[in-house]
Design an enzyme around this catalytic site. Structure first.
Site, PDB file in Angstrom:
ATOM      1  N   ASP A   1      -2.032   6.363  -5.569  1.00  0.00           N
ATOM      2  CA  ASP A   1      -2.559   5.256  -4.746  1.00  0.00           C
ATOM      3  C   ASP A   1      -2.284   3.895  -5.354  1.00  0.00           C
ATOM      4  OD1 ASP A   1      -3.037   4.865  -2.018  1.00  0.00           O
ATOM      5  OD2 ASP A   1      -5.043   4.670  -2.778  1.00  0.00           O
TER       6      ASP A   1
ATOM      7  N   ASP B   1       1.060  -1.157  -0.159  1.00  0.00           N
ATOM      8  CA  ASP B   1       0.294  -0.197  -0.185  1.00  0.00           C
ATOM      9  C   ASP B   1       0.816   1.361   0.012  1.00  0.00           C
ATOM     10  OD1 ASP B   1      -1.797   0.920   0.522  1.00  0.00           O
ATOM     11  OD2 ASP B   1      -2.496   1.079   2.305  1.00  0.00           O
TER      12      ASP B   1
END
Length: 504
Positions: free
Chosen positions: A384, A182
């Protein structure tokens, strides 16, 4: 000349002959264009063309998964170590690995698609909530025994706060676990025994008692001071907790532990040992934070890897592989480099200098200010890996969508699906001609996406949707659907992100 020979340009033609010939050529051209949807393979667009072809038939076939046979734990871990002896390692597409529950039939694309979008809505809510409060960190690094290394990334659509997984070793001897990667998170954590509250994961829950390198962190440690204010002292040990805004959370104690990535051993890495965990992380053992803050895996490696990492997110359904690399070797020659923008209010996130959008080679009339990061840390454009669908401020999205619709009037429309308001019924088509979609960055750099990165199947019968969505927030998010199949490198030390030149 006779028969079907081409008439030389220098040959004299009568007016009627010329008119007949031109009409014939026009008819042939029209016929060729009308047959493009019946060709069995994509057509290569001419150089600098502002249109490309989406292989509809192939995209629909790829929605039907064929799970790979899973080896047992011992053979899997042995294979993991053998294959990761080089910088680039063999990877496996998450869609082809039944990580969660081998007895569950996850072969229905529509069901998986809807689940992915529901998770994505929660993910975006989490990010926007997080960006509404300050997040200040200071530097902290640990030691790596080698400066650069690589590991396997598995694409995932069923689990966690992110869509992609890496398999790494925790402890001494290493116990291999699937971890969510992440780029928007800073902490590294895994589920730990004793487990007061844990969710189901595919591997046995890590037991610190079996590791010779596990060291609990005291409350007075400088490492503990790197955590945010919500950390607490539990029985003399530094505590941590992270909430993800959707009901998911992890809570436990901080520790120093050895992590093995590929054939590289990184000692005394600060990780969260989670004894209370709940949420969307089912299947993965925890999370490997790759954010820009000092407590992320990248931040802890620090000067050892020059804060450089690169990744290839393997494309959906192709059965191909992706990669995750750390160190200067992750910076390819020939990449298109664009500036990263540092946001002192939110240093964990990777902001990029997006300035505009284009459809079919025509720049969409959107003010550059729409994408700018303000002096107060608001707005801007975040890259992201955990977000699937790219979000744009509503005013930008509407103009972008309308430009795309205006150049796809040849395609039959379908009803909207979930967060997508622009969908097409491509049932029966083999290939379709679509305009290019491009992002402009500061300095005039332009990134043009493959058709499969912006027109995606919402089911397995031909409904395809324009893979962008509006956001009422001023923050834009470039999601992983647009990043898939593109070689991406992040040079945190010098402040650049690279795209290409290779595809995954």
């Amino acid at each position: 000349m006779s028969g079907t020979s081409t008439i030389p340009l220098s040959q004299s033609l009568s007016s009627s002959h010329f008119t007949t010939t031109m009409l014939l050529h026009s008819f042939i051209l029209t016929l060729v264009l009308s047959l493009t949807t019946s060709i069995s393979s994509p057509i290569s667009s001419p150089p600098h063309s502002h249109f490309q072809h989406l292989n509809v038939e192939k995209a629909i076939i790829e929605t039907k998964l064929k799970p790979l046979k899973q080896p047992n734990q011992h053979s899997q871990d042995k294979e993991q170590q053998q294959q990761q002896s080089q910088w680039k390692t063999r990877l496996f597409h998450r869609d082809n690995i039944n990580l969660i529950n081998p007895t569950t039939n996850n072969n229905n694309h529509k069901t998986r698609f809807n689940s992915r979008i529901k998770r994505d809505i929660k993910r975006v809510t989490f990010l926007l909530n997080r960006l509404s409060s300050l997040n200040k960190n200071t530097e902290q690094t640990t030691t790596a025994t080698e400066a650069s290394f690589g590991s396997a990334v598995l694409s995932g659509t069923e689990s966690g706060s992110g869509e992609y997984f890496v398999r790494i070793g925790i402890g001494s001897p290493p116990i291999y676990q699937y971890m969510v990667i992440d780029s928007g998170s800073d902490i590294v954590w895994i589920q730990c025994q004793p487990c007061d509250q844990c969710y189901n994961q595919s591997d046995p829950i890590f037991n610190p008692a079996t590791s010779a390198s596990f060291i609990g962190v005291s409350c007075s440690s400088s490492v503990c001071n790197q955590l945010e204010d919500d950390a607490a002292c539990r029985k003399g040990r530094c505590g941590y907790q992270v909430a993800y805004g959707d009901g998911s959370y992890t809570k436990g104690t901080l520790a120093l532990e050895t992590i093995t990535v590929g054939r590289t051993v990184i000692q005394e890495t600060a990780i969260g040992c989670g004894h209370w965990n709940e949420g969307m992380f089912v299947g993965a053992a925890g999370l490997l934070g790759l954010g820009g803050g000092p407590m992320s895996f990248v931040g802890q490696l620090g000067a050892q890897t020059d804060r450089v990492f690169g990744y290839c997110l393997t494309s959906r359904g192709t059965g191909s592989s992706g990669s995750l690399e750390f160190g200067r070797q992750a910076m390819p020659i020939g990449a298109m480099w664009v500036p990263l923008i540092h946001n002192p209010f939110y240093p964990s996130f990777y902001y990029v200098s997006l300035t505009g959008l284009a459809v079919g080679g025509i720049k969409v009339p959107i003010s550059e200010e729409t994408f700018q990061l303000t002096d107060l840390g608001t707005g801007g454009v975040v890259m992201d890996t955990g977000t699937a669908v790219t979000r744009l401020p509503t005013v930008a999205y509407n103009a972008f969508r309308d430009a795309f619709i205006g150049q796809t009037t040849n395609l039959p429309r379908a009803s909207g699906v979930s967060i997508f308001d622009t969908c097409y019924d491509l049932n029966g088509f083999v290939t379709v001609r679509v305009p290019t979609v491009s992002f402009y960055f500061s300095g005039g750099q332009m990134l043009t996406f493959p058709a499969r990165n912006f027109l995606i199947p919402a089911d397995d019968v031909g409904t395809f949707c324009f893979a962008f969505a509006p956001s009422s927030s001023g923050v834009s998010i470039i999601g992983n659907i647009q990043q898939e199949g593109i070689q991406i490198s992040v040079d945190g030390a010098n402040g650049f992100v690279g795209f290409g030149p290779n595809v995954c």
